[in-house]
Design an enzyme around this catalytic site. Structure first.
Site, PDB file in Angstrom:
ATOM      1  N   GLU A 268       0.836  -1.206   0.000  1.00 43.57           N
ATOM      2  CA  GLU A 268       0.000   0.000   0.000  1.00 43.57           C
ATOM      3  C   GLU A 268       0.875   1.263   0.000  1.00 43.57           C
ATOM      4  O   GLU A 268       1.835   1.354   0.769  1.00 43.57           O
ATOM      5  CB  GLU A 268      -0.895  -0.020   1.254  1.00 43.57           C
ATOM      6  CG  GLU A 268      -1.919   1.107   1.306  1.00 43.57           C
ATOM      7  CD  GLU A 268      -2.730   1.103   2.600  1.00 43.57           C
ATOM      8  OE1 GLU A 268      -2.286   0.439   3.567  1.00 43.57           O
ATOM      9  OE2 GLU A 268      -3.780   1.762   2.647  1.00 43.57           O
TER      10      GLU A 268
ATOM     11  N   CYS B 218      -5.701  -2.939   2.765  1.00 41.32           N
ATOM     12  CA  CYS B 218      -5.377  -2.803   4.190  1.00 41.32           C
ATOM     13  C   CYS B 218      -6.580  -2.954   5.135  1.00 41.32           C
ATOM     14  O   CYS B 218      -7.044  -4.054   5.321  1.00 41.32           O
ATOM     15  CB  CYS B 218      -4.634  -1.488   4.420  1.00 41.32           C
ATOM     16  SG  CYS B 218      -3.673  -1.502   5.975  1.00 41.32           S
TER      17      CYS B 218
ATOM     18  N   LYS C 257     -10.258   2.197  -1.855  1.00 44.35           N
ATOM     19  CA  LYS C 257     -10.388   1.658  -0.486  1.00 44.35           C
ATOM     20  C   LYS C 257     -11.724   2.059   0.135  1.00 44.35           C
ATOM     21  O   LYS C 257     -12.033   3.250   0.253  1.00 44.35           O
ATOM     22  CB  LYS C 257      -9.219   2.181   0.357  1.00 44.35           C
ATOM     23  CG  LYS C 257      -9.099   1.578   1.745  1.00 44.35           C
ATOM     24  CD  LYS C 257      -7.785   2.056   2.401  1.00 44.35           C
ATOM     25  CE  LYS C 257      -7.498   1.421   3.740  1.00 44.35           C
ATOM     26  NZ  LYS C 257      -6.151   1.799   4.254  1.00 44.35           N
TER      27      LYS C 257
END
Lengths: 292, 292
Positions: free
Chosen positions: A44, A154, A117
């Site tokens: 990331e 994540c 995300k």
């Protein structure tokens, strides 16, 4: 019919020099491709330090468009080496609208798709809600020449819902570019528990959905005045039963290779056919934040 | 404020003698209570062999009502010892309507509530769809004197949705009476993978929801003409970070004790506040069986 695929996870540290960081990623991609990897995943925000340790408006200078210089550089390499790469970009979508975005570049150099995300954390040292507008593309796998990739990022890794939705849209591999580490304030037992939790929850997505999982985390200690994060590396590949096929160290820059077999999903889901038995008529409550 | 609770998991083998099986459960409950356990959990269908290895209509003779002789026997012991017990009953609800039901009996001897297994497996040697009508009580925690118990049963343990729904209805502990084992036909590597998957998926429910997990499995080899199951025991308690606090052997009858601290949920959910960040507006797809 076996559907084997050699994958590589690129785990490295970063410095303040963004060009140097990008060059390091590109060099490691190049080596991975030379070693036969066809799917290569970056960590990331691989081009920068993990800038979310503090809320500074100058951080937005790190953002760039998609396509933009980073995607262009990776795209050229993908085309040259005939590889598929998952990269992570701090996306400037508009003035004041920034996303934490993963892009997939296919072996012809085109951007096959992007994922913004969806779940955004905000904890001491991880001030992501300041930086990132929550994704608005939903949970959609990205079709590539080597299969349908369920790319998440994540914090998404803690949510079984995200993996499930990707699976039910025919994702063949779950992929998590990540930046997670220890606070130096925590004792070793707590550090161990946190890392073990992180591994376990992602292995569980493999098991619950019968899919291989690729998790890629940065390494290195990144210090700010007010805080510090010791990124724990440990990038890993798990198969459809959640078995670890390969795992990196906590503190070294390295390429983690594994061979996954997409065909194993067929076998795994025949043995343990969870999708046949979901009680969807009783799942309405999942659409609530809480149920009292 | 600490909210510590000593729990005991009763892991044993069964024979064709149902009275002997029940007496064994009662004796082990009695010992657990003497040793200070306040919450005691029995394995799935503890009164009988795992009769679902074959589809025989005489199996329904094992079913009984709730309340009935088994719940009455356990109830008397709960009242006497001032303990809370989770038991598992093959429930005869009506002629032709049978459920795989967990009941919770509180320390005053009353039935605090019941849960009817929602996810019903059906695989070679595990012919549960023949025996059990799918539960119609939904995913509702059961309120007791020692807290709200999120009781689920066996196959439910593979579904993150079930744990999540219990958590969002204020369950404080997740509890899985279970009957799972190896086929003697599988090699040792496959056996290891299966048991490890079973442990991992349940630890993940602890992590995803910040709740302790209690999983109780039988032990012993049960052979039929056409098949055999070697139940792998390994009953365990995990804390809110998914750490194993205590685990039984694969092949011995034993009581597994642990001390859980319900208060740790407060701390765990502050550090990793997943429930704050669920993207419920994008979870509609979870209500589908599949999404194409």
């Amino acid at each position: 019919m076996s559907q084997k695929l050699k994958v590589a996870l690129i785990q490295h540290s970063c410095t303040e020099n963004v060009e140097s960081n990008l060059n390091k990623s590109l060099e490691m991609i190049d080596i991975s491709a030379e070693n036969g990897a066809r799917l290569i995943v970056l960590q990331e925000l691989h081009k920068t330090l993990y800038f979310c340790q503090s809320e500074e408006i100058t951080n937005f200078d790190f953002a760039e468009t998609i396509p933009g210089p980073t995607s262009d550089a990776i795209s050229s390499l993908c085309k040259k080496k005939k590889i598929t790469v998952v990269a992570s970009i701090f996306e400037k979508r508009a003035v004041g609208v920034y996303h934490n975005t993963a892009i997939v570049i296919d072996k012809d150099g085109t951007i096959a798709g992007k994922y913004r995300k969806m779940h955004i954390p905000d904890d001491p040292g991880f001030y992501e809600k300041f930086h990132f507008t929550p994704g608005d593309l939903g949970f959609e796998p990205i079709q590539t020449s080597i299969g349908r990739l369920g790319v998440l990022v994540c914090w998404d890794q803690w949510f079984p819902e995200a993996a499930r939705l990707m699976a039910m849209k025919d994702a063949e591999i779950l992929i998590y570019p990540t930046a997670i580490g220890w606070s130096p304030k925590d004792d070793q037992d707590e550090k161990n528990r946190q890392k073990e939790s992180w591994i376990t929850i992602q292995r569980s997505h493999a098991i619950a959905n019968g899919l291989p999982v690729l998790a890629v985390n940065r390494t290195g200690l990144e210090e700010k005045e007010s805080s510090a994060i010791d990124f724990w590396g440990s990038s890993f590949v798990a198969d459809q039963q959640g078995q670890i096929l390969s795992m990196g160290s906590t503190n070294k820059e390295e390429i983690i290779y594994a061979e996954i077999d997409k065909q194993k999903t067929e076998i795994t889901r025949r043995i343990w056919p969870f999708f046949r038995d979901r009680r969807v008529e009783n799942y309405d409550g999942l659409l609530n934040k809480w149920m009292n």
